[in-house]
Enzyme design. Structure first.
Site, PDB file in Angstrom:
ATOM      1  N   HIS A 174      40.137  42.076  31.422  1.00 12.87           N
ATOM      2  CA  HIS A 174      39.604  43.250  32.102  1.00 12.87           C
ATOM      3  C   HIS A 174      39.912  44.509  31.304  1.00 12.87           C
ATOM      4  O   HIS A 174      40.776  44.510  30.417  1.00 12.87           O
ATOM      5  CB  HIS A 174      40.143  43.372  33.526  1.00 12.87           C
ATOM      6  CG  HIS A 174      41.617  43.122  33.674  1.00 12.87           C
ATOM      7  ND1 HIS A 174      42.571  43.872  33.048  1.00 12.87           N
ATOM      8  CD2 HIS A 174      42.292  42.185  34.386  1.00 12.87           C
ATOM      9  CE1 HIS A 174      43.767  43.417  33.376  1.00 12.87           C
ATOM     10  NE2 HIS A 174      43.628  42.383  34.180  1.00 12.87           N
TER      11      HIS A 174
HETATM   12  P1  TYD Z   1      45.048  40.045  37.962  1.00  6.81           P
HETATM   13  O1  TYD Z   1      44.559  41.427  37.688  1.00  6.81           O
HETATM   14  O2  TYD Z   1      44.026  38.950  37.972  1.00  6.81           O
HETATM   15  O3  TYD Z   1      46.198  39.655  36.932  1.00  6.81           O
HETATM   16  P2  TYD Z   1      46.131  39.617  35.330  1.00  6.81           P
HETATM   17  O4  TYD Z   1      45.881  41.006  34.873  1.00  6.81           O
HETATM   18  O5  TYD Z   1      47.454  39.130  34.909  1.00  6.81           O
HETATM   19  O6  TYD Z   1      45.057  38.669  34.941  1.00  6.81           O
HETATM   20  O7  TYD Z   1      45.833  40.063  39.335  1.00  6.81           O
HETATM   21  C1  TYD Z   1      46.123  38.889  40.081  1.00  6.81           C
HETATM   22  C2  TYD Z   1      46.138  39.231  41.569  1.00  6.81           C
HETATM   23  O8  TYD Z   1      47.174  40.157  41.869  1.00  6.81           O
HETATM   24  C3  TYD Z   1      44.839  39.854  42.034  1.00  6.81           C
HETATM   25  O9  TYD Z   1      44.539  39.321  43.324  1.00  6.81           O
HETATM   26  C4  TYD Z   1      45.149  41.321  42.180  1.00  6.81           C
HETATM   27  C5  TYD Z   1      46.625  41.326  42.493  1.00  6.81           C
HETATM   28  N1  TYD Z   1      47.344  42.503  41.952  1.00  6.81           N
HETATM   29  C6  TYD Z   1      47.823  43.468  42.832  1.00  6.81           C
HETATM   30  O10 TYD Z   1      47.661  43.378  44.059  1.00  6.81           O
HETATM   31  N2  TYD Z   1      48.496  44.532  42.322  1.00  6.81           N
HETATM   32  C7  TYD Z   1      48.694  44.680  40.983  1.00  6.81           C
HETATM   33  O11 TYD Z   1      49.326  45.677  40.551  1.00  6.81           O
HETATM   34  C8  TYD Z   1      48.186  43.680  40.084  1.00  6.81           C
HETATM   35  C9  TYD Z   1      48.376  43.810  38.590  1.00  6.81           C
HETATM   36  C10 TYD Z   1      47.518  42.607  40.626  1.00  6.81           C
END
Ligand code: TYD
Length: 140
Positions: free
Chosen positions: A52
Site C-alpha cells: 500500500h
Molecule cells: P495492514 O495494513 O494490512 O498491515 P500491513 O501494513 O502490515 O500489511 O493491517 C492489518 C489490519 O490491522 C487491518 O485490518 C487494519 C488494522 N490496522 C489498524 O487497525 N491500525 C493500524 O495502525 C494498522 C497498521 C493496521
C-alpha cells in the site's frame, strides 16, 4: 532519486557492558512526529505485507529483532532495503508504495507512524496508485 527521499537512518547505541540501548525520539533522531507505533511479528518468508501507499502517513521501519526486506517504489524507481539491525531504520514519506517480505522467523518489525490510523488514507490498489502518481506528476 527515490533513495534520497527514503533515507536509511542509523541510530546510536547508548549501551554499555549491561547490553545495548537505542533511543527513538520524534522530530529528533526520527524525522517524524510519532503518533502511532505498531509491530509485526509471526510473519515468515511466504507472505508479503504492506502493499500500500499512504496519502498522509509517514513511517519509519525498524527490525528490532530478526530481519525482513522492504521494497520501496514511487512507480518509477524502486529499491530494496534489508532491515537486519536494531540500530538502523528506513524513512518512508507519503505516497510511496511499500512491500515488506522475507521475514525471518524471529522478525519483529517496528513501525513508527506520523498519524493515527485511518483506513481511508491507504491506497491498496497498485493501478490506482500509479494513476494518482501520474496525475500528480505526469510522465510526458
Ligand atoms: P495492514 O495494513 O494490512 O498491515 P500491513 O501494513 O502490515 O500489511 O493491517 C492489518 C489490519 O490491522 C487491518 O485490518 C487494519 C488494522 N490496522 C489498524 O487497525 N491500525 C493500524 O495502525 C494498522 C497498521 C493496521
Amino acid at each position: 532519486m527515490l533513495k534520497d527521499r527514503c533515507p536509511i537512518l542509523q541510530f546510536s547505541d547508548l549501551g554499555d557492558e549491561r547490553g545495548k540501548l537505542v533511543v527513538l525520539e520524534g522530530k529528533r533522531n526520527i524525522p517524524i512526529p510519532i503518533k502511532r507505533v505498531f509491530y509485526i511479528y509471526g510473519s515468515d518468508d511466504t507472505v508479503v505485507r504492506g502493499q500500500h501507499a499512504n496519502r498522509e502517513s509517514e513511517f519509519v521501519l525498524i527490525n528490532v529483532a530478526g530481519e525482513s526486506k522492504v521494497r520501496i517504489t514511487d512507480g518509477t524507481e524502486e529499491f530494496i532495503v534489508e532491515l537486519n539491525k536494531p540500530m538502523m531504520g528506513v524513512y518512508i514519506p507519503r505516497m510511496i508504495w511499500k512491500d515488506m517480505y522475507d521475514f525471518s522467523a524471529d522478525s519483529v518489525l517496528l513501525v513508527l507512524a506520523s498519524t493515527y490510523y485511518d483506513a481511508k488514507e491507504y491506497i491498496r490498489d497498485f493501478e490506482e496508485y500509479l494513476k494518482e502518481m501520474n496525475e500528480a506528476a505526469p510522465n510526458v
